[in-house]
Design a protein around this motif. Sequence first.
Motif, PDB file in Angstrom:
ATOM      1  N   PRO A  14       0.829  -1.214   0.000  1.00 19.98           N
ATOM      2  CA  PRO A  14       0.000   0.000   0.000  1.00 19.98           C
ATOM      3  C   PRO A  14       0.859   1.259   0.000  1.00 19.98           C
ATOM      4  CG  PRO A  14       0.043  -0.972   2.185  1.00 19.98           C
ATOM      5  CD  PRO A  14       0.820  -1.897   1.291  1.00 19.98           C
ATOM      6  N   LEU A  15       0.342   2.330  -0.616  1.00 17.46           N
ATOM      7  CA  LEU A  15       1.049   3.605  -0.574  1.00 17.46           C
ATOM      8  C   LEU A  15       0.998   4.205   0.821  1.00 17.46           C
ATOM      9  CD1 LEU A  15       1.267   3.393  -3.632  1.00 17.46           C
ATOM     10  CD2 LEU A  15       0.669   5.796  -3.738  1.00 17.46           C
ATOM     11  N   VAL A  16      -0.124   4.025   1.504  1.00 20.97           N
ATOM     12  CA  VAL A  16      -0.256   4.509   2.882  1.00 20.97           C
ATOM     13  C   VAL A  16      -0.799   3.372   3.739  1.00 20.97           C
ATOM     14  CG1 VAL A  16      -0.609   6.937   2.269  1.00 20.97           C
ATOM     15  CG2 VAL A  16      -2.573   5.441   2.499  1.00 20.97           C
ATOM     16  N   ILE A  17      -0.481   3.407   5.024  1.00 22.59           N
ATOM     17  CA  ILE A  17      -0.984   2.401   5.950  1.00 22.59           C
ATOM     18  C   ILE A  17      -1.678   3.093   7.112  1.00 22.59           C
ATOM     19  CG2 ILE A  17       0.623   0.558   5.365  1.00 22.59           C
ATOM     20  CD1 ILE A  17       2.340   1.407   7.729  1.00 22.59           C
ATOM     21  N   GLU A  18      -2.621   2.402   7.690  1.00 22.07           N
ATOM     22  CA  GLU A  18      -3.381   2.937   8.816  1.00 22.07           C
ATOM     23  C   GLU A  18      -2.680   2.562  10.116  1.00 22.07           C
ATOM     24  OE1 GLU A  18      -8.000   2.967  10.369  1.00 22.07           O
ATOM     25  OE2 GLU A  18      -7.366   1.500   8.884  1.00 22.07           O
ATOM     26  N   LYS A  19      -2.471   3.557  10.967  1.00 19.08           N
ATOM     27  CA  LYS A  19      -1.859   3.328  12.284  1.00 19.08           C
ATOM     28  C   LYS A  19      -2.715   4.001  13.340  1.00 19.08           C
ATOM     29  CE  LYS A  19       2.887   2.557  11.116  1.00 19.08           C
ATOM     30  NZ  LYS A  19       4.215   2.581  11.625  1.00 19.08           N
ATOM     31  N   GLU A  20      -2.638   3.466  14.547  1.00 22.12           N
ATOM     32  CA  GLU A  20      -3.372   4.089  15.653  1.00 22.12           C
ATOM     33  C   GLU A  20      -2.685   5.397  16.022  1.00 22.12           C
ATOM     34  OE1 GLU A  20      -3.945   1.545  18.998  1.00 22.12           O
ATOM     35  OE2 GLU A  20      -4.565  -0.138  17.745  1.00 22.12           O
ATOM     36  N   SER A  21      -3.503   6.401  16.300  1.00 24.07           N
ATOM     37  CA  SER A  21      -2.916   7.674  16.724  1.00 24.07           C
ATOM     38  C   SER A  21      -2.458   7.536  18.178  1.00 24.07           C
ATOM     39  CB  SER A  21      -3.926   8.815  16.581  1.00 24.07           C
ATOM     40  OG  SER A  21      -5.020   8.613  17.435  1.00 24.07           O
ATOM     41  N   GLY A  22      -1.440   8.265  18.544  1.00 16.65           N
ATOM     42  CA  GLY A  22      -0.853   8.137  19.870  1.00 16.65           C
ATOM     43  C   GLY A  22      -1.521   8.947  20.944  1.00 16.65           C
ATOM     44  N   ASP A  23      -2.679   9.546  20.663  1.00 16.79           N
ATOM     45  CA  ASP A  23      -3.308  10.422  21.651  1.00 16.79           C
ATOM     46  C   ASP A  23      -4.450   9.752  22.420  1.00 16.79           C
ATOM     47  OD1 ASP A  23      -5.109  10.293  19.606  1.00 16.79           O
ATOM     48  OD2 ASP A  23      -5.020  12.405  19.097  1.00 16.79           O
ATOM     49  N   ASN A  24      -4.496   8.430  22.454  1.00 18.25           N
ATOM     50  CA  ASN A  24      -5.466   7.653  23.238  1.00 18.25           C
ATOM     51  C   ASN A  24      -6.927   7.977  22.917  1.00 18.25           C
ATOM     52  OD1 ASN A  24      -3.397   6.307  24.573  1.00 18.25           O
ATOM     53  ND2 ASN A  24      -3.263   7.902  26.144  1.00 18.25           N
ATOM     54  N   ARG A  25      -7.235   8.332  21.694  1.00 14.60           N
ATOM     55  CA  ARG A  25      -8.617   8.628  21.305  1.00 14.60           C
ATOM     56  C   ARG A  25      -9.245   7.481  20.510  1.00 14.60           C
ATOM     57  NH1 ARG A  25      -8.500  14.350  18.501  1.00 14.60           N
ATOM     58  NH2 ARG A  25      -6.675  15.092  19.573  1.00 14.60           N
ATOM     59  N   ASN A  26      -8.571   6.356  20.459  1.00 13.78           N
ATOM     60  CA  ASN A  26      -9.041   5.219  19.671  1.00 13.78           C
ATOM     61  C   ASN A  26      -9.288   5.596  18.220  1.00 13.78           C
ATOM     62  OD1 ASN A  26      -8.929   3.498  21.879  1.00 13.78           O
ATOM     63  ND2 ASN A  26     -11.055   3.901  22.463  1.00 13.78           N
ATOM     64  N   SER A  27      -8.496   6.507  17.706  1.00 18.74           N
ATOM     65  CA  SER A  27      -8.611   6.896  16.310  1.00 18.74           C
ATOM     66  C   SER A  27      -7.359   6.443  15.568  1.00 18.74           C
ATOM     67  CB  SER A  27      -8.803   8.407  16.185  1.00 18.74           C
ATOM     68  OG  SER A  27      -7.687   9.083  16.706  1.00 18.74           O
ATOM     69  N   SER A  28      -7.429   6.524  14.267  1.00 21.65           N
ATOM     70  CA  SER A  28      -6.288   6.110  13.469  1.00 21.65           C
ATOM     71  C   SER A  28      -5.911   7.212  12.493  1.00 21.65           C
ATOM     72  CB  SER A  28      -6.602   4.813  12.721  1.00 21.65           C
ATOM     73  OG  SER A  28      -7.719   4.995  11.891  1.00 21.65           O
TER      74      SER A  28
END
Length: 127
Positions: A14-28
Amino acid sequence: MTENNKFYSMRVIPLVIEKESGDNRNSSIYVDNLLNEEINNMSSEQRMLWHIGDQIYLAEKPLTYRGNEIRKKLYYVFDELTSEEQEKYFDRSIIINVTKDHVVTVYDEDSKRFFPKKKIKKKEEKK
């Protein structure tokens, strides 16, 4: 998805990959999986992942497209890369499930009948 479809596993980069954001908001967030220099030097063309009805498949990238959201759907098919590239990028590849085991072609010889060239009338010079 219907159960009538047969799914195939296809290794892609993939050109981009999804990662969890580091701010504990359960977002990516989406981050680049390949550098621009790597993209420019790839031996194969990018492919786009299409979800149409109950079909999921990779096809040729459209000639024109807009927006950054499209980068989430762009991939390199692992089998289309050279053996050196396969070795180099194996750790950045993933496996996706698709309903067609090949890349769907859009811009081949048959596409000329769907997208004929416009006839341009030449102006006659007056003598």
